[in-house]
Design an enzyme around this catalytic site. Structure first.
Site, PDB file in Angstrom:
ATOM      1  CB  SER B 134      45.938  95.554  31.831  1.00  0.00           C
ATOM      2  OG  SER B 134      44.714  95.084  31.348  1.00  0.00           O
ATOM      3  CD  GLU B 152      33.077  85.020  20.215  1.00  0.00           C
ATOM      4  OE1 GLU B 152      32.531  85.271  19.139  1.00  0.00           O
ATOM      5  OE2 GLU B 152      32.523  85.164  21.316  1.00  0.00           O
ATOM      6  CG  HIS B 176      44.399  90.426  30.728  1.00  0.00           C
ATOM      7  ND1 HIS B 176      44.558  90.265  32.084  1.00  0.00           N
ATOM      8  CD2 HIS B 176      44.213  91.765  30.536  1.00  0.00           C
ATOM      9  CE1 HIS B 176      44.452  91.458  32.691  1.00  0.00           C
ATOM     10  NE2 HIS B 176      44.250  92.372  31.771  1.00  0.00           N
TER      11      HIS B 176
END
Lengths: 273, 273
Positions: B134, B152, B176
């Site tokens: 991460s 988005e 991710h």
């Protein structure tokens, strides 16, 4: 790739869902629909929805001050109704039809191969407008995406497809694209057969197809996945739970005003306009 | 692109977050880490986290039955501690360091240009392992992604970058990846400078970089966005709130076992192994 992509003379307005419908808003996409309808009759087909209540009223308000001569709803409760003379008559003098969202399989299973579908095709062939948002967008291609995981690793067996309305050939359309993290599944769909061009449309965004060129309008982006140069994919070798591997996909990201030539399979450089 | 991509002789294990840490689970990635540590000392750096409590215990359980000689935690409360003799001593005989998740800016702002960072580099240069998940993955490149909208439409001004640790050059890493719908932002990062290769890593998935080749392991996919052939982008022309447009990005989707040559910038066909 020399054949025509569109099957009718009309215009397709393929919308990624959640287009601005606020009577006070910009309504860029609905204004584009109205511009094409140009004072004629627009039929709002709410067939995709199991519970169409409220849709028509919402669109009525949204289109109220735009140049629509007449706005009429078309719904079929079940397949038997799709050949009713009254239902068919609604489409007789329509300039355009707009498929609202819901379930793409409800559209094809209820009106596929019925009088209504024939009329939709006739409107399109004689130069009318076929618009569709969300499920109404997916349904436009020969083969449509029905189901597939969003926002997770795409696995080979995850994707479900079905025959669509076939108004545009050699493409496969996905909607709510960035919002639902659907890049993996669109690339997966293209891996099945790189003959089809993957078109992923964000919310409040549309691809307006005239002749063999589409223009992007709205607040988001349209993604094109072109598998022509794919040098490797494991689609046919691997088990359904395996992760898709695919090398050398070509991707274009197109914002408002960008154009794409579906026949040549090339984005049009903005300087060429 | 003839220069080496990696700056050290060691191995990088770049993990997309949420790697399997269940002592009863497959733990494919942690087993790969352990295989490289081979009985040596592994330092778990929890510096990325504002509240590191619990991390170390979780990894302790996860690594318990694997071939780790010694597992030690390294945390710095603030930058002053990053030159403490005791803290530095922890790294002296380490075979590997593993950066856990949190905030990549916490890693660089607290240990950048300190004795700890010098030691990390030394481990890497003498052939040790640097793993990171991460935030710990993002931090490995020269320039790292810090913030940007997920799920988005990507807008030009949405992306925030910062200098990373620079263990691997000419790439930018996102994590991710499928889970948070980050394709738009990775392609946006590449548009800033196609010199960098975009590498998007799904959760429970890692790119294991040895020499100039990485191998994918784990349950998800690694996406590579190569901007070498980009024929158009509006990045420099448009206002920050505009949607990014970019033509002709090349994308590879790589599943478990797939390899990619970072120097030649080509996926390695699975038949070539």
């Amino acid at each position: 790739m020399a054949e025509d992509v569109k099957r009718g003379k009309g215009c397709l307005i393929i919308i990624g869902g959640h287009e601005d419908r606020d009577p006070e808003g910009d309504r860029v996409i609905l204004k584009e629909v109205a511009r094409h309808v140009a004072g004629g009759k627009l039929v709002l087909a709410t067939v995709a929805s199991h519970q169409p209540e409220g849709y028509f009223e919402e669109y009525q308000k949204a289109f109220d001050d735009l140049d629509i001569g007449e706005l009429v709803e078309l719904y079929v409760e079940d397949r038997n109704e799709a050949s009713d003379r009254d239902k068919l008559a609604v489409l007789d003098d329509a300039a355009a039809i707009f498929f609202s969202g819901g379930d793409q399989l409800r559209i094809t299973s209820q009106i596929g191969d019925t009088g209504i579908e024939a009329k939709v095709r006739a409107i399109y062939e004689r130069g009318g407008v076929i618009a569709g948002t969300s499920a109404g967008a997916s349904v436009m291609s020969d083969t449509m995406l029905v189901k597939g995981t969003s926002s997770e690793t795409h696995r080979i067996g995850d994707l479900h497809m079905a025959p669509g309305m076939g108004l545009i050939r050699n493409v496969i359309i996905d909607q709510h694209f960035a919002e639902r993290g659907r890049f993996g599944r669109l690339i997966g769909a293209v891996a099945h057969n790189p003959r089809v061009l993957g078109i992923g449309i964000d919310e409040d965004t549309a691809a307006v197809v005239e002749d063999d060129i589409f223009t992007v309008i709205g607040s988001g982006a349209v993604y094109v996945v072109d598998g022509s140069d794919v040098s490797y994919s494991n689609l046919a070798e691997a088990r359904p739970e395996r992760v898709l591997s695919m090398h050398d996909a070509r991707v274009h990201v197109l914002g408002n005003g960008n154009r794409y030539d579906l026949k040549r399979r090339r984005p049009i450089p903005p300087s060429d306009r």
